[in-house]
Design a protein around this motif. Structure first.
Motif, PDB file in Angstrom:
ATOM      1  N   SER A 251      11.361  30.836   6.859  1.00  0.00           N
ATOM      2  CA  SER A 251      12.661  31.350   7.316  1.00  0.00           C
ATOM      3  C   SER A 251      12.771  32.847   7.052  1.00  0.00           C
ATOM      4  CB  SER A 251      13.808  30.592   6.638  1.00  0.00           C
ATOM      5  OG  SER A 251      13.857  30.849   5.251  1.00  0.00           O
ATOM      6  N   GLU A 252      12.161  33.332   5.967  1.00  0.00           N
ATOM      7  CA  GLU A 252      12.126  34.773   5.702  1.00  0.00           C
ATOM      8  C   GLU A 252      11.325  35.484   6.786  1.00  0.00           C
ATOM      9  OE1 GLU A 252      12.434  34.793   0.800  1.00  0.00           O
ATOM     10  OE2 GLU A 252      10.477  34.937   1.777  1.00  0.00           O
ATOM     11  N   SER A 253      10.223  34.870   7.198  1.00  0.00           N
ATOM     12  CA  SER A 253       9.413  35.444   8.278  1.00  0.00           C
ATOM     13  C   SER A 253      10.231  35.555   9.563  1.00  0.00           C
ATOM     14  CB  SER A 253       8.178  34.579   8.526  1.00  0.00           C
ATOM     15  OG  SER A 253       7.374  34.482   7.378  1.00  0.00           O
ATOM     16  N   ALA A 254      10.973  34.493   9.873  1.00  0.00           N
ATOM     17  CA  ALA A 254      11.801  34.503  11.078  1.00  0.00           C
ATOM     18  C   ALA A 254      12.898  35.566  10.980  1.00  0.00           C
ATOM     19  CB  ALA A 254      12.420  33.124  11.304  1.00  0.00           C
ATOM     20  N   TYR A 255      13.442  35.748   9.790  1.00  0.00           N
ATOM     21  CA  TYR A 255      14.490  36.757   9.596  1.00  0.00           C
ATOM     22  C   TYR A 255      13.945  38.157   9.868  1.00  0.00           C
ATOM     23  CZ  TYR A 255      18.122  39.536   7.339  1.00  0.00           C
ATOM     24  OH  TYR A 255      19.112  40.476   7.086  1.00  0.00           O
ATOM     25  N   ILE A 256      12.786  38.455   9.296  1.00  0.00           N
ATOM     26  CA  ILE A 256      12.158  39.760   9.531  1.00  0.00           C
ATOM     27  C   ILE A 256      11.861  39.944  11.016  1.00  0.00           C
ATOM     28  CG2 ILE A 256      10.129  41.188   9.043  1.00  0.00           C
ATOM     29  CD1 ILE A 256       9.929  39.703   6.334  1.00  0.00           C
ATOM     30  N   TYR A 257      11.376  38.900  11.628  1.00  0.00           N
ATOM     31  CA  TYR A 257      10.970  38.961  13.037  1.00  0.00           C
ATOM     32  C   TYR A 257      12.140  39.323  13.943  1.00  0.00           C
ATOM     33  CZ  TYR A 257       8.331  37.608  17.207  1.00  0.00           C
ATOM     34  OH  TYR A 257       7.669  37.616  18.409  1.00  0.00           O
ATOM     35  N   HIS A 258      13.344  38.840  13.631  1.00  0.00           N
ATOM     36  CA  HIS A 258      14.493  39.036  14.509  1.00  0.00           C
ATOM     37  C   HIS A 258      15.478  40.104  14.009  1.00  0.00           C
ATOM     38  CE1 HIS A 258      13.359  35.667  17.016  1.00  0.00           C
ATOM     39  NE2 HIS A 258      13.301  34.863  15.965  1.00  0.00           N
ATOM     40  N   PHE A 259      15.221  40.717  12.876  1.00  0.00           N
ATOM     41  CA  PHE A 259      16.182  41.647  12.285  1.00  0.00           C
ATOM     42  C   PHE A 259      16.401  42.877  13.166  1.00  0.00           C
ATOM     43  CE2 PHE A 259      17.273  45.245   9.519  1.00  0.00           C
ATOM     44  CZ  PHE A 259      18.397  44.730   8.860  1.00  0.00           C
ATOM     45  N   ASP A 260      17.668  43.259  13.291  1.00  0.00           N
ATOM     46  CA  ASP A 260      18.034  44.461  14.049  1.00  0.00           C
ATOM     47  C   ASP A 260      18.978  45.297  13.189  1.00  0.00           C
ATOM     48  OD1 ASP A 260      18.697  46.425  15.848  1.00  0.00           O
ATOM     49  OD2 ASP A 260      19.918  45.128  17.142  1.00  0.00           O
ATOM     50  N   GLY A 261      18.438  46.291  12.502  1.00  0.00           N
ATOM     51  CA  GLY A 261      19.236  47.112  11.601  1.00  0.00           C
ATOM     52  C   GLY A 261      20.335  47.887  12.293  1.00  0.00           C
ATOM     53  N   ASN A 262      20.157  48.193  13.557  1.00  0.00           N
ATOM     54  CA  ASN A 262      21.173  48.962  14.285  1.00  0.00           C
ATOM     55  C   ASN A 262      22.507  48.216  14.372  1.00  0.00           C
ATOM     56  OD1 ASN A 262      19.620  51.382  15.172  1.00  0.00           O
ATOM     57  ND2 ASN A 262      18.369  49.848  16.201  1.00  0.00           N
ATOM     58  N   ALA A 263      22.471  46.912  14.223  1.00  0.00           N
ATOM     59  CA  ALA A 263      23.696  46.118  14.323  1.00  0.00           C
ATOM     60  C   ALA A 263      24.651  46.393  13.175  1.00  0.00           C
ATOM     61  CB  ALA A 263      23.350  44.630  14.363  1.00  0.00           C
ATOM     62  N   TYR A 264      24.165  47.018  12.094  1.00  0.00           N
ATOM     63  CA  TYR A 264      25.001  47.236  10.910  1.00  0.00           C
ATOM     64  C   TYR A 264      25.220  48.714  10.613  1.00  0.00           C
ATOM     65  CZ  TYR A 264      22.914  42.651  10.732  1.00  0.00           C
ATOM     66  OH  TYR A 264      22.464  41.410  11.084  1.00  0.00           O
ATOM     67  N   ALA A 265      24.800  49.566  11.528  1.00  0.00           N
ATOM     68  CA  ALA A 265      24.822  51.006  11.289  1.00  0.00           C
ATOM     69  C   ALA A 265      26.222  51.571  11.070  1.00  0.00           C
ATOM     70  CB  ALA A 265      24.138  51.735  12.445  1.00  0.00           C
ATOM     71  N   ASP A 266      27.231  50.997  11.694  1.00  0.00           N
ATOM     72  CA  ASP A 266      28.588  51.536  11.568  1.00  0.00           C
ATOM     73  C   ASP A 266      29.523  50.591  10.820  1.00  0.00           C
ATOM     74  OD1 ASP A 266      28.605  49.558  13.452  1.00  0.00           O
ATOM     75  OD2 ASP A 266      29.845  50.636  14.911  1.00  0.00           O
TER      76      ASP A 266
END
Length: 349
Positions: A251-266
């Motif tokens: 599940s950690e692998s899947a999280y890294i695979y789909h993570f989008d940091g831009n979604a939390y930028a603001d």
């Protein structure tokens, strides 16, 4: 008529007396079999059975997220309302998370109490992690939070901080990103994630023995980052009963695979962030990850040039190389969260 003996009865194999020959051979083998060998085999089987039972018990006890506190007399007395939260990296056990906090204790305890997030062995669920953190914050009347994102834990720290601010009105003061990838493109061994995530999302779960084989192979491939002792220790950690479950790791692998940091930028409010890492990192692309975090969070990033040169392994190793990490943490905290002078009791508020 004279009596004539008939042919000797034959076994199904077609060879006379084969049954008697096998019996004699087995008897000879039993005679040669040592009592010491028998006891050793029996003992090994008992140890294996006990280990399997202990593993099942440990895995069953870690079915929920938990805040793992590391008691520290100084921090507990002087900073009762402030706390660090360590978000462990990929495949990091609860015990190793606490070990990291202990390794950095002398630097972290100057600003807050010490705690780590222990992820559930049922799998990584960010909403549940946020709920666990919020419950701990409220139960301990915490008003100042510092997050330490260890490797992929930096991704988790950023998302948890964003949800704390947006949903619960709790603002994190600082996020320290230690060698954290910004996306899967920053991970050198991306092919591993492709395969693991593909199988995980289709319901396949890796047994521990296969995970252990991968652990050993991956660490030998990156031998230049580790000593042979570290390779052995880290591989054994993943095969021990206290290691994260295969489901959690997938599940950690899947999280890294789909993570989008831009979604939390603001969504971080006034949170400050700093990125530290090592150009020799063979797990995460240092330059790529550092630049991506800085570009996505320009209003929050206060430092990106501090490097963990000399750390071994080169990737996110505060537990192994505390003498490299402590001065960096001290420098960041003294610069951006200076302690007040004067008075007999220290306070950050």
């Amino acid at each position: 008529m004279p009596y004539r003996e008939g042919p000797e009865p034959q076994e199904p194999s077609g060879r006379p007396g084969s049954r008697q020959a096998r019996l004699l051979a087995n008897a000879a083998a039993l005679k040669r079999f040592s009592r010491r060998g028998f006891l050793a085999g029996t003992g090994a089987s008992a140890v294996l059975a006990a280990d399997m039972l202990f593993t099942r018990r440990v895995q069953a006890e870690r079915r929920v997220n938990r805040i793992l506190q590391v008691p520290d007399d100084f921090a507990d007395a002087y900073y009762p309302n402030a706390s660090w939260f360590l978000f462990p990296g990929f495949k990091t056990s609860w015990e190793e998370a606490q070990w990291i906090l202990n390794a950095l204790r002398g630097s972290l305890n100057k600003r807050g109490r010490l705690a780590a997030v222990g992820y559930s062995n049922l799998g990584l669920d960010i909403d549940q992690v946020v709920s666990t953190v919020v419950d701990h914050v409220r139960a301990n009347n915490l008003t100042k939070l510092y997050f330490y994102g260890h490797s992929f834990g930096g991704m988790v720290a950023a998302q948890v901080a964003a949800q704390l601010k947006e949903v619960h009105g709790v603002e994190v003061a600082f996020i320290l990103l230690d060698s954290s990838p910004f996306s899967r493109s920053d991970v050198l061994d991306e092919s591993w994630f492709d395969g693991v995530v593909f199988l995980y999302e289709r319901g396949f779960r890796f047994p521990s023995v296969l995970r252990g084989s991968y652990e050993l192979g991956e660490r030998v491939i990156h031998k230049d980052e580790r000593t042979w002792r570290q390779i052995f220790d880290q591989t054994m950690e993943q095969l021990s009963p206290i290691a994260p479950s295969s489901v959690l790791i997938q599940s950690e692998s899947a999280y890294i695979y789909h993570f989008d940091g831009n979604a939390y930028a603001d969504k971080l409010g006034g949170t400050r962030m700093a990125y530290i890492g090592n150009p020799k990192d063979r797990t995460v692309l240092y330059e790529s990850a550092r630049n991506a975090w800085a570009a996505a969070f320009p209003g929050h990033m206060v430092s990106t040039d501090l490097q963990t040169d000399g750390a071994l392994p080169a990737h996110a190793s505060p537990g192994w190389s505390p003498l490299v990490y402590r001065p960096i943490v001290d420098k960041l905290m003294d610069e951006f969260f200076p302690l007040p002078r004067g008075g007999s009791r220290v306070s950050v508020f």
